[in-house]
Design an enzyme around this catalytic site. Structure first.
Site, PDB file in Angstrom:
ATOM      1  N   SER A 167       0.632  -1.182  -0.051  1.00 54.43           N
ATOM      2  CA  SER A 167       0.064   0.026   0.062  1.00 54.43           C
ATOM      3  C   SER A 167       0.938   1.259  -0.072  1.00 54.43           C
ATOM      4  O   SER A 167       1.520   1.398   1.158  1.00 54.43           O
ATOM      5  CB  SER A 167      -0.984  -0.043   1.269  1.00 54.43           C
ATOM      6  N   ASP A 310      -5.713   0.198  -9.376  1.00 53.18           N
ATOM      7  CA  ASP A 310      -6.829   1.174  -9.586  1.00 53.18           C
ATOM      8  C   ASP A 310      -7.658   0.594 -10.717  1.00 53.18           C
ATOM      9  O   ASP A 310      -8.778   1.076 -11.121  1.00 53.18           O
ATOM     10  CB  ASP A 310      -6.703   2.578  -9.390  1.00 53.18           C
ATOM     11  N   ARG A 383     -14.611   4.671  -9.733  1.00 49.23           N
ATOM     12  CA  ARG A 383     -14.277   4.075 -10.850  1.00 49.23           C
ATOM     13  C   ARG A 383     -15.210   2.702 -11.182  1.00 49.23           C
ATOM     14  O   ARG A 383     -15.134   2.370 -12.597  1.00 49.23           O
ATOM     15  CB  ARG A 383     -12.935   3.070 -10.521  1.00 49.23           C
TER      16      ARG A 383
HETATM   17  C1  S3P Z   1      -2.837   5.671  -3.399  1.00 48.20           C
HETATM   18  C2  S3P Z   1      -2.674   4.476  -3.583  1.00 48.20           C
HETATM   19  C3  S3P Z   1      -3.518   3.178  -3.671  1.00 48.20           C
HETATM   20  C4  S3P Z   1      -4.507   3.657  -4.849  1.00 48.20           C
HETATM   21  C5  S3P Z   1      -5.278   4.843  -4.296  1.00 48.20           C
HETATM   22  C6  S3P Z   1      -4.029   5.818  -4.228  1.00 48.20           C
HETATM   23  C7  S3P Z   1      -1.874   6.692  -3.181  1.00 48.20           C
HETATM   24  O1  S3P Z   1      -4.070   2.678  -2.520  1.00 48.20           O
HETATM   25  O2  S3P Z   1      -5.415   2.670  -4.637  1.00 48.20           O
HETATM   26  O3  S3P Z   1      -6.287   5.088  -5.241  1.00 48.20           O
HETATM   27  O4  S3P Z   1      -2.158   7.895  -3.740  1.00 48.20           O
HETATM   28  O5  S3P Z   1      -1.005   6.495  -2.463  1.00 48.20           O
HETATM   29  P1  S3P Z   1      -3.487   1.715  -1.414  1.00 48.20           P
HETATM   30  O6  S3P Z   1      -2.302   2.504  -0.649  1.00 48.20           O
HETATM   31  O7  S3P Z   1      -4.568   1.547  -0.461  1.00 48.20           O
HETATM   32  O8  S3P Z   1      -3.054   0.721  -2.059  1.00 48.20           O
END
Ligand code: S3P
Length: 424
Positions: A167, A310, A383
């Protein structure tokens, strides 16, 4: 809302809106820097406007001008002011999670909360490492959900952290806290996730080391205001890539799309599925051209997943039209996005005739299924809403009625107008 259906021959050149992840971070680093930051092609959508609002409540002067956003930096974490009310992030997971890291070492208390979706998403993945660094954080009923109360007045210490989930939001929250700690923080990622926070630290004059899955950062750095040019969001471009590939006799050109390699998994998948895609890249962004193609099913798993996390809803739609079977696995993170995207994609596309089975960590999709009219919902997830409009374009018979269509404004306010412009 009644969606546009039954299209062929869609052609056009599109500049998608600014990257959401980069827009959030440019406000955050601009706020923490010394001097002015000018942000061009900032994403003027609900999520990023929530970030502006929150930083204004923290005492940062931010001006929204016609062609740019100007942030007057407060010169470090200690320059942020105690907010007079709770900090409301709307639907934005990036805002709340990165903010937890930014305020982990504040001298004041703050309460962070958001909409119904935010209140169902796990925050303990962020609060746990921050507590190990010395932060004091209370989640609602101690269950790991927002509202989250951060107690002020704690000295943070550096950490060596093995990430249990892939993440970028968790990694970024730890990096923001690490900037307020003495010593060096080392984060080891499960899989490489988007590195926009690392890139921004460098852009604003800081130092950070990325080597494979390891990131190292020392605390107490100073940042200087910058000129930030936000590239187009590849996650928004993905819907028009799918449109160009799937709608018969179409050809779409997308300009100024961000091509950070931690984000371009969708392009690798389209190429592997046999899609006609060409890209012309300059340093940070490029032009992508797609044409209607015969696609082949494939397996999508492992290190590729965070590079297209995403885009999985729209990739699932591609798979419904491909030859053979597509298997998506290692994607259990989809369950904790704006909605449970495994369930939402499976349920809504099945209503339109797709042959799709949800699994514990992904989806199994059997291809070449014609789609038909149905009453579907976005579940309030931008989305899912945009994916369903692209699906509707392929429907030859019947109407597609989308509930909660307004959710698209979270990342792409004029999405439906752009679709109409391709038809006009
Ligand atoms: C993001 C990280 C991702 C992504 C989100 C944006 C970011 O989430 O799905 O739309 O800007 O750091 P996760 O960190 O939960 O994977």
């Amino acid at each position: 809302m009644k969606l546009i259906t039954n299209q062929t021959g869609l052609k056009g050149i599109i500049e998608v809106p600014g990257d959401k992840s980069i827009s959030h971070r440019s406000i955050m680093f601009g706020a923490l820097a010394e001097g002015k930051t000018r942000i061009h092609h900032f994403l003027e959508a609900e999520d990023c406007l929530s970030t502006i609002d929150v930083f204004q409540k923290l005492g940062v002067k931010i001006e929204r001008l016609d062609s740019e956003v100007v942030v007057h930096g407060v010169g470090g974490f200690q320059g942020l002011k105690r907010p007079m009310s709770d900090l409301y992030v709307g639907n934005s997971g990036t805002t709340i999670r990165l903010l937890m890291g930014i305020l982990a070492g504040a001298s004041f208390d703050a309460v962070l909360t958001g909409d119904d979706s935010i209140q169902k998403r796990p925050m303990n993945r962020v609060s746990k490492p921050l507590e190990q660094m010395g932060a004091r954080i209370e989640t609602k009923d101690n269950a790991g959900f927002a509202p989250v109360r951060l107690h002020g007045g704690n000295q943070l210490s550096s950490i060596h952290y093995e990430m249990p989930v892939a993440s970028a939001q968790v990694k970024s929250a730890i990096l923001f806290a690490a900037l307020q700690a003495d010593g060096e923080t080392v984060i080891h990622e499960k899989e490489k996730t988007r590195n926009h926070t690392e890139e921004m630290i460098r852009l604003f004059g800081g130092e950070i080391h990325e080597e494979g899955l390891t990131v190292r950062l020392s605390g107490n750095q100073r940042f200087t205001g910058q000129e930030v040019l936000v590239p187009g969001d590849i996650s928004s471009a993905a819907f028009f890539i799918a449109l160009g590939l799937l709608v018969p006799d179409s050809s779409v050109c997308l300009t100024n799309v961000g091509l950070n390699p931690t984000r371009t998994g969708i392009l690798d998948v389209v190429e592997a599925m046999g899609g006609k895609l060409t890209k012309e890249a300059s340093t940070f962004s490029g032009t992508i051209q797609v044409e209607t193609s015969n696609l082949q099913g494939m397996t999508i798993e492992g290190a590729l997943i965070p590079r297209l996390i995403d885009e999985l809803p729209i990739i699932a739609l591609l798979a419904t039209q491909a030859e053979g079977e597509t298997i998506i696995r290692d994607a259990e993170e989809l369950k904790v996005k704006e909605t449970n995207r495994i369930d939402a994609v499976a349920k809504e596309l099945a209503k339109m005739g797709a042959d799709i089975t949800p699994t514990e960590d992904g989806l199994i999709i059997r291809g070449k299924t014609p789609l038909h009219g149905a009453k579907v919902t976005s579940y309030g997830d931008h989305r899912i809403g945009m994916m369903l409009q692209i699906a509707a374009l392929l429907v030859k018979e019947g109407e597609v009625e989308l509930e909660k269509a307004e959710a698209v404004a979270v990342s792409y306010p004029n999405f439906f107008e752009v679709i109409k412009s391709l038809i006009g």
